[in-house]
Scaffold this motif. Structure first.
Motif, PDB file in Angstrom:
ATOM      1  N   LYS A  43       0.838  -1.222   0.000  1.00 50.38           N
ATOM      2  CA  LYS A  43       0.000   0.000   0.000  1.00 50.38           C
ATOM      3  C   LYS A  43       0.863   1.258   0.000  1.00 50.38           C
ATOM      4  O   LYS A  43       0.543   2.242  -0.660  1.00 50.38           O
ATOM      5  CB  LYS A  43      -0.938  -0.006   1.208  1.00 50.38           C
ATOM      6  N   VAL A  44       1.960   1.212   0.761  1.00 49.25           N
ATOM      7  CA  VAL A  44       2.856   2.381   0.807  1.00 49.25           C
ATOM      8  C   VAL A  44       3.479   2.611  -0.573  1.00 49.25           C
ATOM      9  O   VAL A  44       3.499   3.733  -1.077  1.00 49.25           O
ATOM     10  CB  VAL A  44       3.955   2.197   1.889  1.00 49.25           C
ATOM     11  N   LEU A  45       3.945   1.527  -1.195  1.00 53.57           N
ATOM     12  CA  LEU A  45       4.540   1.658  -2.541  1.00 53.57           C
ATOM     13  C   LEU A  45       3.510   2.188  -3.535  1.00 53.57           C
ATOM     14  O   LEU A  45       3.821   3.028  -4.381  1.00 53.57           O
ATOM     15  CB  LEU A  45       5.033   0.291  -3.031  1.00 53.57           C
ATOM     16  N   ASP A  46       2.285   1.710  -3.420  1.00 51.56           N
ATOM     17  CA  ASP A  46       1.218   2.179  -4.310  1.00 51.56           C
ATOM     18  C   ASP A  46       1.005   3.690  -4.145  1.00 51.56           C
ATOM     19  O   ASP A  46       0.859   4.413  -5.134  1.00 51.56           O
ATOM     20  CB  ASP A  46      -0.075   1.411  -4.019  1.00 51.56           C
ATOM     21  N   MET A  47       1.000   4.169  -2.897  1.00 51.40           N
ATOM     22  CA  MET A  47       0.834   5.611  -2.660  1.00 51.40           C
ATOM     23  C   MET A  47       1.990   6.394  -3.292  1.00 51.40           C
ATOM     24  O   MET A  47       1.789   7.467  -3.857  1.00 51.40           O
ATOM     25  CB  MET A  47       0.752   5.909  -1.153  1.00 51.40           C
ATOM     26  N   ILE A  48       3.198   5.845  -3.177  1.00 54.59           N
ATOM     27  CA  ILE A  48       4.384   6.533  -3.714  1.00 54.59           C
ATOM     28  C   ILE A  48       4.320   6.587  -5.239  1.00 54.59           C
ATOM     29  O   ILE A  48       4.509   7.651  -5.851  1.00 54.59           O
ATOM     30  CB  ILE A  48       5.670   5.805  -3.242  1.00 54.59           C
ATOM     31  N   LEU A  49       4.014   5.456  -5.867  1.00 48.71           N
ATOM     32  CA  LEU A  49       3.973   5.414  -7.340  1.00 48.71           C
ATOM     33  C   LEU A  49       2.791   6.229  -7.871  1.00 48.71           C
ATOM     34  O   LEU A  49       2.907   6.925  -8.887  1.00 48.71           O
ATOM     35  CB  LEU A  49       3.915   3.964  -7.841  1.00 48.71           C
ATOM     36  N   SER A  50       1.668   6.171  -7.169  1.00 40.44           N
ATOM     37  CA  SER A  50       0.484   6.946  -7.586  1.00 40.44           C
ATOM     38  C   SER A  50       0.727   8.449  -7.478  1.00 40.44           C
ATOM     39  O   SER A  50       0.058   9.243  -8.149  1.00 40.44           O
ATOM     40  CB  SER A  50      -0.732   6.582  -6.729  1.00 40.44           C
ATOM     41  N   ARG A  71       9.059   7.867  -9.800  1.00 38.97           N
ATOM     42  CA  ARG A  71       9.557   6.758 -10.610  1.00 38.97           C
ATOM     43  C   ARG A  71      10.530   5.950  -9.748  1.00 38.97           C
ATOM     44  O   ARG A  71      11.350   6.515  -9.021  1.00 38.97           O
ATOM     45  CB  ARG A  71      10.290   7.285 -11.851  1.00 38.97           C
ATOM     46  N   LEU A  72      10.391   4.610  -9.834  1.00 42.78           N
ATOM     47  CA  LEU A  72      11.257   3.723  -9.077  1.00 42.78           C
ATOM     48  C   LEU A  72      12.581   3.551  -9.832  1.00 42.78           C
ATOM     49  O   LEU A  72      12.598   3.018 -10.943  1.00 42.78           O
ATOM     50  CB  LEU A  72      10.537   2.381  -8.941  1.00 42.78           C
ATOM     51  N   VAL A  73      13.669   3.999  -9.224  1.00 40.54           N
ATOM     52  CA  VAL A  73      15.004   3.867  -9.828  1.00 40.54           C
ATOM     53  C   VAL A  73      15.674   2.590  -9.319  1.00 40.54           C
ATOM     54  O   VAL A  73      16.359   1.887 -10.058  1.00 40.54           O
ATOM     55  CB  VAL A  73      15.872   5.105  -9.476  1.00 40.54           C
ATOM     56  N   LYS A  92       6.325  15.830   1.720  1.00 40.37           N
ATOM     57  CA  LYS A  92       4.909  16.208   1.798  1.00 40.37           C
ATOM     58  C   LYS A  92       4.018  14.950   1.792  1.00 40.37           C
ATOM     59  O   LYS A  92       3.050  14.851   2.543  1.00 40.37           O
ATOM     60  CB  LYS A  92       4.576  17.097   0.592  1.00 40.37           C
ATOM     61  N   LEU A  93       4.377  13.985   0.950  1.00 42.32           N
ATOM     62  CA  LEU A  93       3.601  12.743   0.852  1.00 42.32           C
ATOM     63  C   LEU A  93       3.680  11.920   2.141  1.00 42.32           C
ATOM     64  O   LEU A  93       2.688  11.304   2.547  1.00 42.32           O
ATOM     65  CB  LEU A  93       4.117  11.902  -0.337  1.00 42.32           C
ATOM     66  N   ILE A  94       4.855  11.901   2.793  1.00 45.28           N
ATOM     67  CA  ILE A  94       4.966  11.064   3.996  1.00 45.28           C
ATOM     68  C   ILE A  94       4.404  11.764   5.239  1.00 45.28           C
ATOM     69  O   ILE A  94       3.922  11.105   6.130  1.00 45.28           O
ATOM     70  CB  ILE A  94       6.409  10.535   4.247  1.00 45.28           C
TER      71      ILE A  94
END
Ligand code: CMP
Length: 131
Positions: free
Chosen positions: A14-21, A25-27, A80-82
């Motif tokens: 869920k955390v990864l989904d929030m980050i990608l949404s 971009r995942l490096v 801001k997101l976290i």
């Protein structure tokens, strides 16, 4: 980095989904576990703080998910997101508001500057692991 208590509680997806949404971009991405010595080195800037020992033990208490993320204005937008360090002060809709347990067990870590992002990225990943 997704921290041990959030990993143990099964929040990683869920955390990864929030980050990608949110447009990051995942490096690089790595499931790993820090030794106490490694956690101590990662948080070396806090070594004079009263919570350092507790922080080091906690960060070495279980696996974490480390990531390098890319976006315009990434450091500021990720913070801001976290949300605030203390989940009691974190805004609605932030990762910490949703998943953090306490000021110490606060679900995620984000770099506080581009310079520290480069240092922390190199802590977890070789250049060949950065795409
Ligand atoms: P993080 O953003 O990873 O940066 C430093 C970490 O130290 C912070 O998240 C918390 O996990 C922890 N921390 C900061 N302040 C306190 C505190 N007052 N008590 C316990 N842990 C803290």
């Amino acid at each position: 980095m997704i921290k041990p208590e959030a990993m143990a509680a099964g929040h990683a997806g869920k955390v990864l989904d929030m980050i990608l949404s949110a447009g990051f971009r995942l490096v690089s991405l790595k499931y790993t576990r820090l030794s106490e010595a490694e956690a101590g080195k990662f948080y070396e800037v806090h070594k004079e703080r009263g919570f350092y020992r507790e922080l080091v033990e906690y960060m070495a208490s279980g696996p974490v998910l480390a990531a390098i993320l890319e976006k315009d204005n990434a450091v500021q937008d990720f913070r801001k997101l976290i949300g605030s360090t203390d989940p009691a002060e974190a805004a609605e809709g932030t990762i910490r508001k949703r998943f953090a347990e306490s000021k110490a067990k606060n679900a995620v870590h984000g770099s506080d500057s581009d310079e520290n992002a480069a240092i922390e990225g190199a802590f977890f990943f070789t250049t060949r692991e950065q795409y």
